[in-house]
Scaffold this active site. Structure first.
Site, PDB file in Angstrom:
ATOM      1  N   ASP A  12       5.412 -15.315 -16.815  1.00  0.00           N
ATOM      2  CA  ASP A  12       5.484 -14.924 -15.417  1.00  0.00           C
ATOM      3  C   ASP A  12       6.306 -13.647 -15.263  1.00  0.00           C
ATOM      4  O   ASP A  12       7.159 -13.339 -16.105  1.00  0.00           O
ATOM      5  CB  ASP A  12       6.133 -16.028 -14.582  1.00  0.00           C
ATOM      6  CG  ASP A  12       5.263 -17.272 -14.474  1.00  0.00           C
ATOM      7  OD1 ASP A  12       4.045 -17.160 -14.716  1.00  0.00           O
ATOM      8  OD2 ASP A  12       5.799 -18.345 -14.158  1.00  0.00           O
ATOM      9  N   LYS A  13       6.089 -12.934 -14.177  1.00  0.00           N
ATOM     10  CA  LYS A  13       6.805 -11.686 -13.913  1.00  0.00           C
ATOM     11  C   LYS A  13       8.314 -11.853 -14.076  1.00  0.00           C
ATOM     12  O   LYS A  13       8.976 -11.017 -14.694  1.00  0.00           O
ATOM     13  CB  LYS A  13       6.486 -11.213 -12.493  1.00  0.00           C
ATOM     14  CG  LYS A  13       7.281  -9.993 -12.039  1.00  0.00           C
ATOM     15  CD  LYS A  13       6.975  -9.631 -10.600  1.00  0.00           C
ATOM     16  CE  LYS A  13       7.818  -8.457 -10.128  1.00  0.00           C
ATOM     17  NZ  LYS A  13       7.554  -8.107  -8.709  1.00  0.00           N
TER      18      LYS A  13
END
Length: 346
Positions: free
Chosen positions: A150-151
């Site tokens: 995820d970011k």
């Protein structure tokens, strides 16, 4: 296996069909001739694109049957430029060779371009850094993403540079270490203290009924349900109490499956969401207000999920060597752990 004609033109491989191949499907036979260099799906795409000729004539049907004595030509077009543009973005590279690159992904870096993030991604950075060393994934000169973070999740991530390594690494990640050498470990800071030192969460995941961008634990019988298993072990409890509970804990998570947001959803499901998780731990965000003055600002200011891909081990697709990488905690994660470690035990 038939060897390609040594006098074939540049970019064209020529194979001769023997008696043992009569009646076989064209795509199946070509996959056997090229070995691990091309996946069957890639060969099917080349056939449909008119890059495969039988006795000088293009064949567009992967299921076409072969006859003894036929001459099959396989065209290999030059990789086309990738749609995302190359961008000079600094990368923390842990390892790199002609087949793959391993990086320590920082918080805030999106892996792949998408809605709202067409630039400034890891793919943009790799297109600039790797340049001509990318030999093409599926015929496009681009890095092969075999797993994602995820970011706002940091840590170790491997990317393939060519079809050969992309195919092998994808198979390894799909297997999740059940039969091979793949090993992945994530460290997370969660609210509370799991009552047992280790456990397994076996709960199917699907789309949340209230927000389609979120995942949720759902019944196995639901149409979009995906089997998901997470194994966790408590590394340290912060503010531990005599009843085996705690204010927060540092846990290690290992995945038996790889679903979107799996660790975040599973830990929230058992009542221990990740510290800072604005999506799955929102109800716990005010807990920071009850912490001592020397700890509260650090925890309250931690505005992302406290998740870090600590360890990645895999077997190199070409050399067969087992490679193992560990990424240190980023500064904010290390500060969070240090602050929570100051909580007194009861």
């Amino acid at each position: 296996m038939s060897a390609p004609d040594s006098e074939a033109a540049a970019g064209l491989k020529v194979f001769h069909v023997g008696e043992d191949a009569a009646g076989m499907r064209l795509d199946q036979w070509l996959a056997a001739q090229t070995g691990a260099d091309l996946s069957r799906s890639r060969i099917q795409a080349l056939i449909r694109a008119g890059e495969v000729h039988v006795d000088g004539k293009p064949v567009h049907e992967p299921k076409a049957k072969l006859v003894t004595g036929a001459v099959v030509g396989l065209g290999m077009p030059q990789p086309t430029p990738a749609e995302p543009e190359a961008e000079a973005i600094d990368l923390a590279i842990l390892y790199e060779d002609d087949d793959l690159i391993v990086i320590d992904k920082p918080v805030g870096l999106v892996v792949h371009p998408g809605a709202g993030n067409w630039t400034g991604t890891l793919v943009n950075a790799l297109l600039h850094h790797c340049g001509a060393s990318l030999s093409g994934i599926g015929g496009v000169r681009r890095p092969g993403i075999v797993h994602r973070l995820d970011k706002d999740t940091s840590g170790v991530l491997v990317v393939a540079k060519n079809d050969f390594s992309h195919r092998a690494l994808s198979d390894a990640f799909a297997d999740h270490g059940r039969t091979g050498d793949l090993e992945r470990a994530y460290h997370a800071v969660v609210w509370g203290g799991p009552p047992r030192p280790a456990g397994t969460i076996d709960a199917a995941l699907g789309r949340s009924g209230s927000d389609r961008t979120k995942r949720a634990v759902v019944s196995e019988g639901r149409g979009d349900a995906r089997h998901a298993v997470t194994h966790y072990a408590v590394i340290e409890k912060f503010g531990a109490r005599s009843d085996a509970t705690a204010t927060a804990s540092l846990v290690e998570c290992r995945l038996e499956t790889g679903r979107t947001h799996q660790i975040r959803v599973h830990m929230a499901h058992i009542g221990h969401p990740l510290v800072g998780d604005q999506t799955y731990g929102r109800a716990f965000l005010t807990k920071a207000n009850k912490l001592p003055d020397d700890v509260r600002p650090v925890v309250a200011g931690f505005s992302r999920q406290a998740l870090h891909a600590r360890l990645l081990q895999f077997r190199h697709p070409r050399t067969d060597e087992v490679l193992r990488f560990e990424a240190p905690y980023p500064a904010d994660f290390a500060e969070l752990v240090e602050a929570l470690s100051r909580l007194p035990s009861e």
